[in-house]
Design an enzyme around this catalytic site. Structure first.
Site, PDB file in Angstrom:
ATOM      1  N   ASP A 122      -3.706   0.696  16.377  1.00 33.33           N
ATOM      2  CA  ASP A 122      -2.875  -0.157  16.696  1.00 33.33           C
ATOM      3  C   ASP A 122      -1.979  -0.254  18.219  1.00 33.33           C
ATOM      4  O   ASP A 122      -1.891  -1.049  18.982  1.00 33.33           O
ATOM      5  CB  ASP A 122      -2.026  -0.653  15.653  1.00 33.33           C
ATOM      6  N   ASN A 137     -11.395  -2.776  13.419  1.00 32.59           N
ATOM      7  CA  ASN A 137     -11.006  -1.789  12.314  1.00 32.59           C
ATOM      8  C   ASN A 137     -11.121  -1.758  11.002  1.00 32.59           C
ATOM      9  O   ASN A 137     -11.225  -2.347  10.003  1.00 32.59           O
ATOM     10  CB  ASN A 137      -9.441  -2.586  12.362  1.00 32.59           C
ATOM     11  N   ASP A 186       3.875   3.425  10.764  1.00 33.67           N
ATOM     12  CA  ASP A 186       3.477   2.830  11.249  1.00 33.67           C
ATOM     13  C   ASP A 186       3.394   2.016  12.615  1.00 33.67           C
ATOM     14  O   ASP A 186       2.399   2.276  13.540  1.00 33.67           O
ATOM     15  CB  ASP A 186       2.772   1.533  10.340  1.00 33.67           C
ATOM     16  N   TYR A 227       0.985  -1.060  -0.186  1.00 35.58           N
ATOM     17  CA  TYR A 227       0.331  -0.142   0.114  1.00 35.58           C
ATOM     18  C   TYR A 227       0.773   1.544  -0.140  1.00 35.58           C
ATOM     19  O   TYR A 227       2.173   1.259   0.980  1.00 35.58           O
ATOM     20  CB  TYR A 227      -1.085   0.247   1.488  1.00 35.58           C
TER      21      TYR A 227
END
Length: 329
Positions: A269, A177, A305, A102
Site C-alpha cells: 500500500d 491485492n 499499517d 481483523y
C-alpha cells in the site's frame, strides 16, 4: 458598522480518492500467539485507506470513501484517518452493520491475519456509486481487488467503476491485492474476476508472486502481455525491485533498497502511495518507482499499517537516477 469578513474558501478537492474497506486492527502488545496474549493494541487499517494516509504523509490531498458501522470501531477509524490528514466527509455510517475487524498474529517471524469482516458495513457497498461528485472531481480514484472479494455487491461496484466507466475523468488505478482467504466460498473465481478488473483499469499494480499464483505468469513481460490493453502497469517483486510498463511500451526497472524488515504488512500500500505521488508530481518513471520503494521501506520498518513517511526534503534527493540507496532515511 464593521465590515464582515468573507467566508473562508472551501478546501480544494482531494487529488486522490481511495475507495474500499477500513477495519479496526487488534495486535498483541508482544509477539506470540493470540491465545497467549494478555493485551491487544487497537489500530486501524485497510489497503485503500493505507494508501490515502501515506499519500497525505507525502504531501498530497487524499480522501477515503467507504462505509463503517455506527459503533466505537467505526468512530476510531474516522478519527485515525482524520489524524493522518485524510478527508472522510463522504464516508457512510451504517446503523445496522458493524465495522470490519481483523487481528494480526505475529508468529514465527511472520504475521498471520484473522479477518472478521463478513457482513460488515463495507460489504454492503454496491453498484450505486457512493459520492459520485467526489469521485468525479478527483485526479485519481484508487481501488483494490480486496473489495471485489468482500461480497457480490462489492464486485458489482468495481465492475461499475472500472469496466463500465461510470465516472468519466479520473485516472482509475487498481492494485490486484489478492487475498486468497477472502475468496473462499466465492461463487466466482478470483483469477477471472481480478483479471477482468485489471484489464479495465488505467494503471495496474500487482506483485509478481500474486500474478504467478493467480494466472501462472512467471515474468513481468508475461504479466504485461496478459493484462493488455491496460495502458500502464507496475510489477512489484518484493525485495528485488519493481518494473513499470508505460503506455508507449517502454519498461523501467528500479531495484529495491535493502531493508531490515520489521513487518511486511502495508508495504504494498505504501509503495502504491509513493508511486501515485510521483505520478501526481509528473516525475519521470524511475523517480516514481524510487518514491514507491522509499514509501514501502518506511512501512517495512514498523508494525503499523500506516507508516510515518520520511520528510520530503530527506527523500526527494534520492529520486534522481543512481542516487545511492545507502543514504535513504
Amino acid at each position: 458598522m464593521h465590515p464582515t469578513s468573507p467566508p473562508p474558501a472551501a478546501p480544494p478537492p482531494p487529488a486522490v480518492v481511495c475507495l474500499g474497506e477500513t477495519m479496526a486492527v487488534l495486535t498483541p502488545s508482544s509477539a506470540g500467539p493470540l491465545h497467549t496474549s494478555d493485551a491487544l493494541n487497537l489500530r486501524t487499517g485497510g489497503a485503500e485507506s493505507n494508501v490515502a494516509a501515506s499519500l497525505a504523509g507525502l504531501g498530497h490531498r487524499s480522501a477515503w470513501l467507504g462505509r463503517v458501522g455506527d459503533d466505537p470501531f467505526g468512530r476510531r477509524v474516522l478519527a485515525d484517518l482524520a489524524a493522518h490528514g485524510v478527508a472522510t466527509d463522504a464516508v457512510e455510517t451504517d446503523p445496522d452493520r458493524p465495522t470490519g475487524l481483523y487481528l494480526k498474529e505475529p508468529v514465527d517471524g511472520a504475521t498471520r491475519p484473522h479477518y472478521y469482516r463478513a457482513g460488515s458495513a463495507a460489504s454492503a457497498l454496491g453498484p450505486g456509486l457512493p459520492a459520485p461528485e467526489l469521485l468525479a472531481t478527483a485526479a485519481v480514484v484508487h481501488v483494490t481487488g480486496i473489495t471485489a472479494a468482500l461480497s457480490d455487491s462489492c464486485r458489482r461496484l468495481l465492475h461499475t467503476l472500472l469496466v463500465e466507466r461510470a465516472v468519466p475523468g479520473p485516472l482509475l488505478t487498481f492494485d490486484v491485492n489478492h487475498r486468497a482467504a477472502l475468496w473462499r466460498g466465492s461463487r466466482e473465481p478470483a483469477a477471472e474476476v481480478l483479471l477482468t478488473l485489471a484489464r479495465a483499469a488505467d494503471l495496474v499494480l500487482v506483485g509478481r508472486d500474486e500474478a504467478a499464483a493467480l494466472w501462472g505468469t512467471e515474468h513481468p513481460d508475461e504479466i504485461r502481455a496478459l493484462l493488455a490493453p491496460a495502458p500502464r502497469l507496475v510489477v512489484k517483486d518484493a525485495d528485488v525491485g519493481a518494473t513499470s510498463y508505460t503506455p508507449d511500451g517502454d519498461s523501467v526497472f528500479v531495484a529495491a533498497p535493502r531493508v531490515d524488515v520489521v513487518e511486511p504488512v502495508g508495504a504494498g500500500d505504501a509503495f502504491a502511495a509513493g508511486y501515485l505521488a510521483g505520478l501526481l508530481e509528473e516525475r519521470p518513471e524511475p523517480a516514481r518507482l524510487r518514491l514507491g520503494h522509499l514509501a514501502a521501506r518506511a512501512a517495512l520498518t514498523t508494525t503499523d499499517d500506516v507508516p510515518r513517511m520520511p520528510p520530503r526534503h530527506d527523500i526527494d534527493p534520492l529520486l534522481v537516477p543512481d542516487a545511492p540507496w545507502s543514504t535513504a532515511p
